[in-house]
Write an enzyme that holds these catalytic residues in place. Structure first.
Site, PDB file in Angstrom:
ATOM      1  N   PRO A  92       0.818  -1.213   0.000  1.00 29.77           N
ATOM      2  CA  PRO A  92       0.000   0.000   0.000  1.00 29.77           C
ATOM      3  C   PRO A  92       0.855   1.268   0.000  1.00 29.77           C
ATOM      4  O   PRO A  92       0.370   2.345  -0.331  1.00 29.77           O
ATOM      5  CB  PRO A  92      -0.844  -0.111   1.271  1.00 29.77           C
ATOM      6  CG  PRO A  92      -0.230  -1.200   2.079  1.00 29.77           C
ATOM      7  CD  PRO A  92       0.583  -2.057   1.168  1.00 29.77           C
ATOM      8  N   ARG A 161      -3.288  -8.652 -20.636  1.00 31.74           N
ATOM      9  CA  ARG A 161      -4.169  -8.282 -21.766  1.00 31.74           C
ATOM     10  C   ARG A 161      -3.509  -7.310 -22.724  1.00 31.74           C
ATOM     11  O   ARG A 161      -4.024  -7.082 -23.811  1.00 31.74           O
ATOM     12  CB  ARG A 161      -5.515  -7.771 -21.264  1.00 31.74           C
ATOM     13  CG  ARG A 161      -5.471  -6.498 -20.487  1.00 31.74           C
ATOM     14  CD  ARG A 161      -6.815  -6.197 -19.841  1.00 31.74           C
ATOM     15  NE  ARG A 161      -7.842  -5.738 -20.786  1.00 31.74           N
ATOM     16  CZ  ARG A 161      -7.878  -4.538 -21.344  1.00 31.74           C
ATOM     17  NH1 ARG A 161      -6.920  -3.648 -21.085  1.00 31.74           N
ATOM     18  NH2 ARG A 161      -8.833  -4.192 -22.173  1.00 31.74           N
TER      19      ARG A 161
HETATM   20  N1  ADE Z   1      -0.945  -5.006   0.038  1.00 29.16           N
HETATM   21  C1  ADE Z   1      -1.846  -4.585   0.945  1.00 29.16           C
HETATM   22  N2  ADE Z   1      -2.582  -3.582   0.478  1.00 29.16           N
HETATM   23  C2  ADE Z   1      -2.145  -3.343  -0.797  1.00 29.16           C
HETATM   24  C3  ADE Z   1      -2.501  -2.417  -1.803  1.00 29.16           C
HETATM   25  N3  ADE Z   1      -3.454  -1.507  -1.627  1.00 29.16           N
HETATM   26  N4  ADE Z   1      -1.830  -2.469  -2.969  1.00 29.16           N
HETATM   27  C4  ADE Z   1      -0.857  -3.377  -3.165  1.00 29.16           C
HETATM   28  N5  ADE Z   1      -0.469  -4.265  -2.251  1.00 29.16           N
HETATM   29  C5  ADE Z   1      -1.109  -4.258  -1.072  1.00 29.16           C
END
Ligand code: ADE
Length: 273
Positions: A92, A161
């Site tokens: 994240p 894709r």
């Molecule tokens: N792991 C946990 N949350 C995530 C997110 N929003 N994007 C990518 N990997 C993650």
């Protein structure tokens, strides 16, 4: 393209056997290998995590299993003739995953995914591999998942894709929302198919008018409507040099006006609650 995924939940990646990605694999356009990170643990409990230095909640994935796993997976790939790996680490706190980044990744011959569980992977792992290959830390959105596996599925599908020959019709991604080109920066409007009347609901007449110019204009107006409603930030970002007279008319109807600098802003009196 070759894809390797190292995970503690190999079964989470089963969807890579289905649909577009599954078919691309079957046709040999994409080679996917999923590896169990716990194959690179050597203690009775197959430990992959430990408490964070500095304290705090949660656990951090350890350097040892990740380093050994990535070394072996990379060596195996090179032995099989793969080249030019890039490490993709979903998190994240990564850079936003966009269509632009999907295009960039689709141009690489080999992606190695390292999805984390818990609070993430010990920083030194990314720092170590960044000395040998590009490392992409990517976020698929502003929310927190329990782990990166779902993000691997998302990134893999968006990338697959785009590979040559994977979509039946070579034109199929030209009009995608976010695709570079004609409708760039606007979301796609609504689509319809047969029957022409369903539960008393008709389709817009223009779509059966046979008038290609009018249809294109209607689609663009609908794209503006949908973008204004769902992603006003995209309209604010648009370069107004790309707007024609009709674009300006529809934007004005939707409550947008040009600023002195030329960019469009929504007139505040028309903003919804
Ligand atoms: N792991 C946990 N949350 C995530 C997110 N929003 N994007 C990518 N990997 C993650």
């Amino acid at each position: 393209m070759r894809i390797d995924v190292v995970t503690i939940f190999p079964e989470y990646l089963e969807p890579l056997n289905v649909s577009l990605v599954g078919k691309a694999r079957a046709r040999g356009q994409l080679g996917v290998r999923v590896h169990d990170l716990r194959d690179w643990t050597y203690d009775r409990h197959n430990t992959v995590d430990d408490t964070p230095y500095g304290g705090g909640p949660g656990m951090v994935m350890k350097t040892g299993p990740w380093g050994d796993a990535l070394d072996d997976v990379l060596a195996g790939g090179y032995e099989a003739g793969a080249h030019g790996p890039a490490l993709v680490v979903p998190t994240p706190s990564g850079r936003p995953f966009t269509q632009e980044l999907a295009v960039e990744l689709s141009e690489r011959p080999w992606l190695v995914f390292a999805p984390a569980r818990y609070e993430g992977i010990d920083r030194r792992v990314m720092d170590e591999y960044a000395t040998r290959m590009p490392v992409y830390e990517v976020s698929i959105g502003d929310y927190v998942l329990a782990g990166g596996e779902a993000a691997v599925l998302v990134v893999t599908e968006a990338v697959a894709r785009l590979l040559p020959g994977v979509l039946g019709n070579a034109e199929s991604h030209r009009d995608d929302s976010f695709a570079p080109g004609a409708m760039a920066d606007l979301l796609e409007g609504p689509v319809y198919t047969k029957p022409p009347v369903w539960r008393g609901r008709e389709i817009p007449d223009v779509l059966v008018s046979g008038h290609h110019g009018k249809i294109a204009r209607w689609r663009r107006d609908e794209a503006f409507r949908r973008t204004a409603a769902n992603r006003p930030d995209l309209i604010e970002r648009c370069d107004p040099a790309g707007f024609d007279k009709k674009d300006r008319e529809i934007l004005s109807m939707l409550g947008w006006s040009p600023e002195p600098g030329g960019r469009f802003w929504r007139r505040p009196e028309l903003m919804e609650e």
